[in-house]
Scaffold this motif. Structure first.
Motif, PDB file in Angstrom:
ATOM      1  N   ASN A 220       0.807  -1.221   0.000  1.00 52.79           N
ATOM      2  CA  ASN A 220       0.000   0.000   0.000  1.00 52.79           C
ATOM      3  C   ASN A 220       0.834   1.263   0.000  1.00 52.79           C
ATOM      4  O   ASN A 220       0.426   2.296  -0.542  1.00 52.79           O
ATOM      5  CB  ASN A 220      -0.926   0.019   1.230  1.00 52.79           C
ATOM      6  CG  ASN A 220      -2.250  -0.667   0.958  1.00 52.79           C
ATOM      7  OD1 ASN A 220      -2.620  -0.885  -0.190  1.00 52.79           O
ATOM      8  ND2 ASN A 220      -2.968  -1.000   2.009  1.00 52.79           N
ATOM      9  N   GLU A 221       2.017   1.185   0.608  1.00 53.01           N
ATOM     10  CA  GLU A 221       2.853   2.381   0.749  1.00 53.01           C
ATOM     11  C   GLU A 221       3.713   2.657  -0.486  1.00 53.01           C
ATOM     12  O   GLU A 221       4.361   3.712  -0.561  1.00 53.01           O
ATOM     13  CB  GLU A 221       3.754   2.235   1.980  1.00 53.01           C
ATOM     14  CG  GLU A 221       2.979   2.303   3.292  1.00 53.01           C
ATOM     15  CD  GLU A 221       3.811   1.860   4.481  1.00 53.01           C
ATOM     16  OE1 GLU A 221       5.022   1.557   4.286  1.00 53.01           O
ATOM     17  OE2 GLU A 221       3.271   1.801   5.602  1.00 53.01           O
ATOM     18  N   ARG A 222       3.734   1.754  -1.439  1.00 50.29           N
ATOM     19  CA  ARG A 222       4.536   1.936  -2.645  1.00 50.29           C
ATOM     20  C   ARG A 222       3.618   2.129  -3.848  1.00 50.29           C
ATOM     21  O   ARG A 222       2.774   1.282  -4.135  1.00 50.29           O
ATOM     22  CB  ARG A 222       5.445   0.715  -2.883  1.00 50.29           C
ATOM     23  CG  ARG A 222       6.393   0.410  -1.739  1.00 50.29           C
ATOM     24  CD  ARG A 222       7.458   1.477  -1.576  1.00 50.29           C
ATOM     25  NE  ARG A 222       8.374   1.167  -0.488  1.00 50.29           N
ATOM     26  CZ  ARG A 222       8.171   1.469   0.771  1.00 50.29           C
ATOM     27  NH1 ARG A 222       7.038   2.069   1.126  1.00 50.29           N
ATOM     28  NH2 ARG A 222       9.062   1.179   1.707  1.00 50.29           N
ATOM     29  N   GLN A 223       3.792   3.239  -4.550  1.00 51.89           N
ATOM     30  CA  GLN A 223       2.957   3.491  -5.721  1.00 51.89           C
ATOM     31  C   GLN A 223       3.329   2.572  -6.880  1.00 51.89           C
ATOM     32  O   GLN A 223       2.476   2.209  -7.694  1.00 51.89           O
ATOM     33  CB  GLN A 223       3.074   4.951  -6.147  1.00 51.89           C
ATOM     34  CG  GLN A 223       2.445   5.930  -5.165  1.00 51.89           C
ATOM     35  CD  GLN A 223       2.439   7.348  -5.696  1.00 51.89           C
ATOM     36  OE1 GLN A 223       3.157   7.671  -6.640  1.00 51.89           O
ATOM     37  NE2 GLN A 223       1.619   8.203  -5.095  1.00 51.89           N
ATOM     38  N   ASP A 224       4.587   2.219  -6.965  1.00 56.20           N
ATOM     39  CA  ASP A 224       5.066   1.361  -8.045  1.00 56.20           C
ATOM     40  C   ASP A 224       5.163  -0.078  -7.544  1.00 56.20           C
ATOM     41  O   ASP A 224       5.803  -0.342  -6.516  1.00 56.20           O
ATOM     42  CB  ASP A 224       6.435   1.843  -8.528  1.00 56.20           C
ATOM     43  CG  ASP A 224       6.950   1.024  -9.689  1.00 56.20           C
ATOM     44  OD1 ASP A 224       6.564   1.318 -10.831  1.00 56.20           O
ATOM     45  OD2 ASP A 224       7.730   0.085  -9.433  1.00 56.20           O
ATOM     46  N   ILE A 225       4.554  -1.027  -8.261  1.00 55.34           N
ATOM     47  CA  ILE A 225       4.554  -2.405  -7.768  1.00 55.34           C
ATOM     48  C   ILE A 225       5.927  -3.055  -7.868  1.00 55.34           C
ATOM     49  O   ILE A 225       6.234  -3.983  -7.123  1.00 55.34           O
ATOM     50  CB  ILE A 225       3.490  -3.278  -8.476  1.00 55.34           C
ATOM     51  CG1 ILE A 225       3.775  -3.414  -9.982  1.00 55.34           C
ATOM     52  CG2 ILE A 225       2.100  -2.761  -8.217  1.00 55.34           C
ATOM     53  CD1 ILE A 225       2.897  -4.460 -10.649  1.00 55.34           C
ATOM     54  N   GLY A 226       6.761  -2.544  -8.762  1.00 50.48           N
ATOM     55  CA  GLY A 226       8.131  -3.044  -8.817  1.00 50.48           C
ATOM     56  C   GLY A 226       8.890  -2.693  -7.552  1.00 50.48           C
ATOM     57  O   GLY A 226       9.630  -3.520  -6.998  1.00 50.48           O
ATOM     58  N   ASP A 227       8.703  -1.458  -7.068  1.00 51.01           N
ATOM     59  CA  ASP A 227       9.320  -1.048  -5.811  1.00 51.01           C
ATOM     60  C   ASP A 227       8.776  -1.863  -4.644  1.00 51.01           C
ATOM     61  O   ASP A 227       9.519  -2.239  -3.729  1.00 51.01           O
ATOM     62  CB  ASP A 227       9.080   0.441  -5.558  1.00 51.01           C
ATOM     63  CG  ASP A 227       9.814   1.333  -6.549  1.00 51.01           C
ATOM     64  OD1 ASP A 227      10.769   0.845  -7.192  1.00 51.01           O
ATOM     65  OD2 ASP A 227       9.417   2.502  -6.692  1.00 51.01           O
ATOM     66  N   ALA A 228       7.468  -2.119  -4.661  1.00 55.46           N
ATOM     67  CA  ALA A 228       6.852  -2.909  -3.595  1.00 55.46           C
ATOM     68  C   ALA A 228       7.422  -4.318  -3.561  1.00 55.46           C
ATOM     69  O   ALA A 228       7.720  -4.861  -2.487  1.00 55.46           O
ATOM     70  CB  ALA A 228       5.340  -2.948  -3.787  1.00 55.46           C
ATOM     71  N   MET A 229       7.594  -4.910  -4.721  1.00 54.82           N
ATOM     72  CA  MET A 229       8.151  -6.269  -4.804  1.00 54.82           C
ATOM     73  C   MET A 229       9.565  -6.303  -4.212  1.00 54.82           C
ATOM     74  O   MET A 229       9.894  -7.180  -3.402  1.00 54.82           O
ATOM     75  CB  MET A 229       8.177  -6.721  -6.257  1.00 54.82           C
ATOM     76  CG  MET A 229       8.821  -8.069  -6.491  1.00 54.82           C
ATOM     77  SD  MET A 229       9.226  -8.294  -8.235  1.00 54.82           S
ATOM     78  CE  MET A 229      10.480  -7.018  -8.454  1.00 54.82           C
ATOM     79  N   ASP A 230      10.389  -5.328  -4.591  1.00 59.13           N
ATOM     80  CA  ASP A 230      11.753  -5.279  -4.072  1.00 59.13           C
ATOM     81  C   ASP A 230      11.764  -5.071  -2.564  1.00 59.13           C
ATOM     82  O   ASP A 230      12.563  -5.680  -1.840  1.00 59.13           O
ATOM     83  CB  ASP A 230      12.536  -4.154  -4.751  1.00 59.13           C
ATOM     84  CG  ASP A 230      12.870  -4.470  -6.203  1.00 59.13           C
ATOM     85  OD1 ASP A 230      12.878  -5.664  -6.569  1.00 59.13           O
ATOM     86  OD2 ASP A 230      13.113  -3.517  -6.968  1.00 59.13           O
ATOM     87  N   GLU A 231      10.873  -4.227  -2.075  1.00 57.42           N
ATOM     88  CA  GLU A 231      10.812  -3.952  -0.644  1.00 57.42           C
ATOM     89  C   GLU A 231      10.375  -5.184   0.143  1.00 57.42           C
ATOM     90  O   GLU A 231      10.878  -5.444   1.244  1.00 57.42           O
ATOM     91  CB  GLU A 231       9.849  -2.794  -0.383  1.00 57.42           C
ATOM     92  CG  GLU A 231       9.703  -2.412   1.077  1.00 57.42           C
ATOM     93  CD  GLU A 231      10.988  -1.878   1.693  1.00 57.42           C
ATOM     94  OE1 GLU A 231      11.136  -1.977   2.925  1.00 57.42           O
ATOM     95  OE2 GLU A 231      11.848  -1.373   0.942  1.00 57.42           O
ATOM     96  N   LEU A 232       9.461  -5.971  -0.414  1.00 57.36           N
ATOM     97  CA  LEU A 232       9.026  -7.204   0.248  1.00 57.36           C
ATOM     98  C   LEU A 232      10.198  -8.172   0.420  1.00 57.36           C
ATOM     99  O   LEU A 232      10.401  -8.751   1.493  1.00 57.36           O
ATOM    100  CB  LEU A 232       7.908  -7.871  -0.558  1.00 57.36           C
ATOM    101  CG  LEU A 232       6.543  -7.195  -0.543  1.00 57.36           C
ATOM    102  CD1 LEU A 232       5.611  -7.855  -1.567  1.00 57.36           C
ATOM    103  CD2 LEU A 232       5.921  -7.243   0.852  1.00 57.36           C
TER     104      LEU A 232
END
Length: 247
Positions: free
Chosen positions: A207-219
């Motif tokens: 939810n906190e990442r607008q870009d899903i690529g960034d979200a994937m890396d953060e996970l």
């Protein structure tokens, strides 16, 4: 549709036994195809099982004359189960190998999901909802009300699965059909993610990442920061990304 995927060996493993496949374009009679597998077995058997399973499923889907997504995916997983069983009988180093698998395809606003084992698919929208059901010893205890979900997360037997591709002559596949809404996202992951992060943490990162690529890396980074005890694989999809809206 926009999909990002990544797999990471983690901090404690020497080999990555996860394997994945993504296609945003048609594969055979399916409009798109997402697959994630988490192998098990000694030596390189788990690595082989997950890769061989995914490749067998993709090959079957490409040539299947079936029209129904459920029929296509069910027969593809059954074919993979038979192939893994037969391969294990020809090589002593592959004996006892098996793998989880979760398969998904989006057709319009309908999501079709199949799973064997404890790799998961979540629907990410206003809520964070696990669609698949884990086929594991500990989750069976949770469903019977014997232990809580909190206890299950730390249970020493949490990685013992009760179903696997290659686990027997017949494989039982669970199917789920979900109606998607605008803004929904689809998360598929191996237990290397969910053993390290609680559902709420995963939901917050996405939810906190607008870009899903960034979200994937953060996970993946978060799972590693908590210890990275297993291989970590994430597939994150925005099914309606890029579609033209007609006003």
């Amino acid at each position: 549709m926009k999909t990002f995927s990544r797999t990471d060996t983690g901090r404690r493993r020497d080999m990555n036994q996860d394997y994945m496949y993504t296609s945003e374009t048609p594969v055979g009679n399916l409009p798109n195809l997402l697959i994630l597998a988490d192998g098990m077995g000694g030596h390189n058997a788990g690595d082989y099982a997950s890769r061989y399973t995914v490749e067998t499923i993709v090959d079957f889907v490409r040539t299947s004359s079936e029209v129904s997504p459920i029929a296509i995916i069910k027969k593809a997983i059954q074919r993979a189960n038979k192939a893994v069983m037969e391969k294990a009988q020809t090589d002593i180093d592959l004996e006892g190998m098996g793998t989880t698998v979760v398969v998904a395809t989006v057709q319009g606003h309908d999501l079709c999901v199949a799973n064997v084992g404890d790799s998961r698919l979540y629907l990410v929208g206003q809520l964070f909802r696990q669609i698949t059901k884990d086929h594991s010893y500990v989750q069976e205890m949770v469903r019977r009300g014997e232990i809580s979900q909190e206890v299950a997360r730390m249970h020493p037997d949490r990685n013992i699965i009760t179903r696997a591709v290659g686990g027997g002559r017949e494989v039982e596949v669970d199917f789920f059909e979900v109606e998607l809404k605008e803004g929904d996202q689809i998360l598929m992951c191996s237990d290397g993610l969910t053993d390290m992060l609680e559902d709420q943490e995963i939901f917050n990162i996405i939810n906190e990442r607008q870009d899903i690529g960034d979200a994937m890396d953060e996970l993946i980074d978060a799972a590693n920061s908590y210890g990275g005890n297993d291989n970590i694989t994430v597939i994150l999809t925005e099914p309606f990304s890029g579609e033209v809206k007609i006003c």
